[in-house]
Write a protein that holds these residues in place. Structure first.
Motif, short mmCIF file in Angstrom:
data_model
loop_
_atom_site.label_atom_id
_atom_site.label_comp_id
_atom_site.label_asym_id
_atom_site.label_seq_id
_atom_site.Cartn_x
_atom_site.Cartn_y
_atom_site.Cartn_z
N LYS A 139 0.84 -1.20 0.00
CA LYS A 139 0.00 0.00 0.00
C LYS A 139 0.87 1.25 0.00
O LYS A 139 0.58 2.23 -0.70
N ASP A 140 1.95 1.19 0.79
CA ASP A 140 2.86 2.34 0.84
C ASP A 140 3.57 2.54 -0.50
O ASP A 140 3.80 3.66 -0.93
N VAL A 141 3.89 1.41 -1.16
CA VAL A 141 4.50 1.51 -2.50
C VAL A 141 3.51 2.19 -3.45
O VAL A 141 3.85 3.12 -4.18
N ALA A 142 2.24 1.74 -3.40
CA ALA A 142 1.22 2.30 -4.29
C ALA A 142 1.08 3.81 -4.05
O ALA A 142 1.09 4.61 -5.00
N LEU A 143 0.97 4.19 -2.79
CA LEU A 143 0.79 5.62 -2.48
C LEU A 143 2.04 6.42 -2.86
O LEU A 143 1.94 7.54 -3.36
N ALA A 144 3.22 5.84 -2.62
CA ALA A 144 4.45 6.55 -2.97
C ALA A 144 4.56 6.74 -4.49
O ALA A 144 4.99 7.79 -4.97
N VAL A 145 4.14 5.72 -5.25
CA VAL A 145 4.15 5.83 -6.72
C VAL A 145 3.21 6.96 -7.16
O VAL A 145 3.57 7.80 -7.99
N ILE A 146 2.01 6.98 -6.58
CA ILE A 146 1.03 8.01 -6.96
C ILE A 146 1.54 9.39 -6.55
O ILE A 146 1.39 10.37 -7.29
N GLY A 147 2.18 9.46 -5.38
CA GLY A 147 2.77 10.72 -4.94
C GLY A 147 3.83 11.20 -5.92
O GLY A 147 4.00 12.40 -6.15
N LYS A 148 4.54 10.24 -6.51
CA LYS A 148 5.62 10.61 -7.41
C LYS A 148 5.11 10.99 -8.81
O LYS A 148 5.52 12.01 -9.35
N ILE A 149 4.21 10.18 -9.38
CA ILE A 149 3.80 10.46 -10.77
C ILE A 149 2.49 11.24 -10.86
O ILE A 149 2.15 11.75 -11.92
N GLY A 150 1.73 11.32 -9.76
CA GLY A 150 0.48 12.07 -9.75
C GLY A 150 -0.70 11.23 -10.22
O GLY A 150 -0.51 10.18 -10.84
N ALA A 207 7.51 -3.68 -11.77
CA ALA A 207 8.61 -4.63 -11.88
C ALA A 207 9.69 -4.30 -10.86
O ALA A 207 9.57 -3.32 -10.10
N GLY A 208 10.71 -5.11 -10.84
CA GLY A 208 11.82 -4.88 -9.91
C GLY A 208 11.78 -5.85 -8.74
O GLY A 208 10.76 -6.49 -8.48
N SER A 209 12.89 -5.93 -8.03
CA SER A 209 13.02 -6.96 -7.00
C SER A 209 12.01 -6.78 -5.85
O SER A 209 11.53 -7.76 -5.29
N ALA A 210 11.66 -5.54 -5.53
CA ALA A 210 10.70 -5.33 -4.44
C ALA A 210 9.33 -5.86 -4.83
O ALA A 210 8.56 -6.33 -3.98
N ILE A 211 8.99 -5.78 -6.11
CA ILE A 211 7.68 -6.26 -6.57
C ILE A 211 7.70 -7.79 -6.62
O ILE A 211 6.74 -8.45 -6.20
N ARG A 212 8.81 -8.34 -7.11
CA ARG A 212 8.91 -9.81 -7.14
C ARG A 212 8.84 -10.38 -5.73
O ARG A 212 8.39 -11.50 -5.52
N GLY A 213 9.27 -9.60 -4.77
CA GLY A 213 9.25 -10.05 -3.37
C GLY A 213 7.88 -9.95 -2.71
O GLY A 213 7.68 -10.44 -1.61
N LEU A 214 6.91 -9.31 -3.38
CA LEU A 214 5.57 -9.17 -2.79
C LEU A 214 4.79 -10.47 -2.94
O LEU A 214 4.95 -11.20 -3.92
N THR A 215 3.90 -10.73 -1.99
CA THR A 215 2.94 -11.83 -2.11
C THR A 215 1.89 -11.45 -3.15
O THR A 215 1.84 -10.30 -3.59
N MET A 216 1.00 -12.38 -3.50
CA MET A 216 -0.07 -12.04 -4.44
C MET A 216 -0.99 -10.99 -3.84
O MET A 216 -1.48 -10.10 -4.54
N GLU A 217 -1.23 -11.08 -2.52
CA GLU A 217 -2.08 -10.07 -1.88
C GLU A 217 -1.46 -8.69 -2.05
O GLU A 217 -2.15 -7.72 -2.38
N GLY A 218 -0.15 -8.59 -1.86
CA GLY A 218 0.53 -7.31 -2.00
C GLY A 218 0.48 -6.81 -3.45
O GLY A 218 0.24 -5.63 -3.70
N ARG A 219 0.67 -7.72 -4.39
CA ARG A 219 0.62 -7.32 -5.81
C ARG A 219 -0.78 -6.84 -6.18
O ARG A 219 -0.94 -5.92 -6.99
N MET A 220 -1.80 -7.48 -5.59
CA MET A 220 -3.17 -7.04 -5.88
C MET A 220 -3.40 -5.64 -5.32
O MET A 220 -4.03 -4.80 -5.97
#
Lengths: 212, 469
Positions: free
Chosen positions: B183-194, B206-219
């Motif tokens: 959720k923090d990744v999602a909000l940080a992305v939106i904060g960055k790109i608007g 993509a990237g290692s942090a995304i590959r490290g997420l569970t399916m719940e996190g990716r959803m």
């Protein structure tokens, strides 16, 4: 669907960026199972000072005199002038239904959210993207001149101001064709049904689990 | 030619193409009660049939009460809401569509139950009359929200008229810190790109942090792609994806499984595939996020302060911030941790899956909601999530801590049912939109992760969840 060809319309300026579809039509009105009748509740929370619910007599509600739609000079508007990212958020088609039911046929903004933009065309409405500096100029002209109208010509893809300035706009050829002729998308797609069937057979053969 | 994941998904579904407008085939159509009645009515009026009935899965979620379900549909006290749910039941009956009704243990939020049932699979095109359909892209599917006219179009033709979007890659490399979630990744992305940063794009995370997420996190992450303006978000398929799907009711049958998996393993962007835009984010730089305003892009770190309109970079933005501060009842430069809350909502298609509830429960365990918190709701995403949570004793942890444990549905994410904020009330919410009036007219929403919501509940104000871990 109503065709869209030419529009000579009174312009209503809504000077806010990122207007979302929750603001255009609040959630309590989405409970309707009809497509029509949303106009009186377009921008409900900005337009009225009291809380609105479906089924209320809106003529008896307390209107917000400061909201642009309530100003006498903008009554009967059919062109909505807006800021960037108009229609963001929820995919609810109730938003274009509400704007159309209110009387808007075209919306001009520097940018739109994708789903809202797409939904407009399905309802005989033309969303027009113009550069931010031109939109800015139009805001100034609307404010300055009561009764300000724009002439929109879809065939020629132009917006013409009262002083005769003409601004071209882009529109996808397929969407333009559908709007000009008031064509039903489903009918057009059904003309391709042999191709859809052929695709489906091939698709099922390669990924049968999609059809379980 | 090297292809992006989006290219592969889009190109493999093109039925017909003319002047850059394509007709794409839709594999899965999810339906709920709010955006479907007019579509079913349109079909009936024109005498059209459903093209492929078994592509559709329906569920009531927006209007359902989260309190007692024992009286079924009669328990919906608002007659207009009840009619909408009854209309879905009737339409599904008339057309022979599979529906998980209100009293079915599989009922839940449409974007929770699709994946939970294995009805969302890699390589699929998925649509639903709901903008958060982007959620399903977590499975390397092309999934996006559509309007009701398009719902009717897909029902009648199994296709959607589409122009191909541009492709954006968002790379989050490195490891997420303690207490930092999808959720923090999602909000940080939106904060960055608007909130319009992704307009016109399909986003691949993509990237290692995304590959490290569970399916719940990716959803959770793909769910909020729409809040960045992108209709579709997606993540490449890998072992995490495949392991999640195995054994679910709608998953490929045993004799189809190996073929399916070998196809799914091709669902990633080719090395060197060209994206129209690339955004790089360092995972370690992301802290727990809290939104302060009325758009998801109005977001800051937990140790930050509410911004000052003087620092806005344009007049339009300054006015936007001033209006947001006024609506939110906040002063510029207030530290986020000084913001007191009235209510807490843990739920929604963003954060109501089992992992979300476990994470919130870990924070709440052995504590109690603060005295100024009038109501703290936990609304599981589905009946099956609820049952699993109860099996693990999470319901007891929440109830002991003073939270209310409810029945599944959309609930206070958009307040179409009875769960809502009163004017002026401030809420720490795990949902996805902080628009004016979203959770109730005059209500003030701050978007956070489940951990941060639980931390706010027990503290009475926003707090860095890492201090409670």
């Amino acid at each position: 669907m109503k065709p869209f060809t030419l529009l000579d319309g009174l312009v209503v300026p809504l000077d806010r960026a990122n207007v979302d579809t929750d603001a255009i039509i609040p959630k309590q009105f989405l409970k309707s199972i009809k497509r029509s009748g949303f106009g009186p509740n377009a921008f409900d929370e900005w337009r009225y000072l009291d809380h609105g619910e479906p089924g209320m007599d809106n003529s008896k509600r307390q209107i917000n005199p400061d909201f642009v739609l309530n100003k006498p000079r903008y009554q009967g508007g059919s062109v909505l002038l807006a800021r960037e990212n108009f229609g963001c958020g929820s995919s609810r088609e109730h938003a274009p239904w509400a704007l159309e039911d209110y009387g808007f046929r075209s919306i001009i903004a520097p940018s739109f959210a994708d789903i809202f933009f797409n939904n407009c065309f399905k309802n005989g409405m033309l969303p027009i993207v113009l550069p931010a500096e031109i939109v800015d100029e139009l805001f100034q002209e609307v404010e300055a001149q009561s009764g300000y109208q724009l002439a929109i010509d879809l065939e020629a893809q132009t917006v013409i101001t009262p002083s005769g300035k003409s601004y071209p706009f882009e529109v996808d050829a397929f969407r333009k064709h559908c709007l000009l002729n008031g064509l039903d998308d489903i009918g057009l797609t059904m003309q391709q049904q042999d191709k859809i069937k052929a695709f489906e057979i091939k698709h099922q053969a390669s990924q049968p689990w999609l059809f379980n | 030619m090297k292809k992006t994941l989006y290219d592969k998904l889009f190109d493999s579904h093109v039925v017909h193409e003319e002047n850059g407008t394509a007709l794409i085939y839709i594999d899965r159509h999810l339906v709920h009660e709010v955006t479907s009645p007019q579509a079913f009515e349109g079909l009936k009026l024109s005498g059209r049939k459903l093209w492929r009935i078994n592509s559709i899965l329906a569920v009531p979620d927006h209007n359902v009460p989260t309190t007692d379900r024992s009286t079924g549909i009669q328990g919906i006290t608002d007659p207009i809401s009840r009619l909408q749910v009854e209309t879905l039941d009737k339409n599904c009956g008339d057309f022979g569509v599979t529906e998980f009704k209100m009293d079915d243990v599989r009922q839940g939020i449409v974007h929770v139950i699709g994946p939970e049932q294995g009805a969302t699979l890699p390589g699929m095109t998925v649509v639903c009359g709901d903008s958060h359909t982007s959620t399903h892209g977590a499975f390397a599917a092309l999934a996006h929200g559509i309007g009701t006219s398009e719902v009717e179009h897909v029902m009648a033709t199994q296709c959607l008229v589409q122009k191909k979007s541009k492709a954006m890659q968002i790379n989050v490399e490195g490891e997420l810190g303690l207490g930092v979630t999808a959720k923090d990744v999602a909000l940080a992305v939106i904060g960055k790109i608007g909130t319009a940063g992704g307009t016109g794009y399909a986003i691949e995370f993509a990237g290692s942090a995304i590959r490290g997420l569970t399916m719940e996190g990716r959803m959770t992450l793909c769910n909020m792609a729409i809040e960045a303006g992108a209709r579709a978000g997606m993540v490449a398929a890998d072992d995490t994806t495949i392991d999640y799907i195995k054994g679910r009711p709608f998953a490929p049958k045993p004799d189809q499984w190996d073929a399916a998996v070998s196809y799914w393993r091709t669902l990633h962007s080719d090395d060197g595939a060209k994206f129209d835009a690339v955004v790089n984010i360092d995972a370690a730089s992301i802290l727990p996020q809290v939104t302060w305003g009325t758009s998801p892009e109005m977001v800051i770190d937990i140790n930050g302060s509410v911004p000052d309109p003087k620092d806005a970079h344009s007049d339009v933005q300054r006015q936007d911030w001033e209006r947001a501060l006024q609506y939110m009842g906040l002063e510029a430069n207030t530290p986020v941790s000084d913001i007191m809350i009235d209510k807490v909502f843990i739920g929604s298609c963003t954060n109501s899956r089992i992992e979300d509830l476990r994470a919130a429960a870990r924070v709440a365990q052995g504590k109690h909601i603060a005295s100024n918190v009038k109501l703290a709701l936990v609304v599981p995403g589905s009946g099956l999530v609820k049952a699993q949570a109860e099996k693990e004793g999470l319901d007891k942890i929440f109830k002991d801590a003073g939270f209310e444990w409810r029945e599944p549905g959309c609930s206070m994410c958009l307040a179409m049912n009875a769960d809502r904020l009163e004017p002026g009330e401030r809420c720490a919410s795990t949902s996805n939109r902080n628009f004016e009036g979203r959770q109730g007219q005059g209500g003030r929403t701050h978007l956070v992760s489940p951990e941060m919501a639980a931390a706010a509940a027990v503290s009475g104000h926003f707090v860095d969840v890492r201090q409670l871990m």
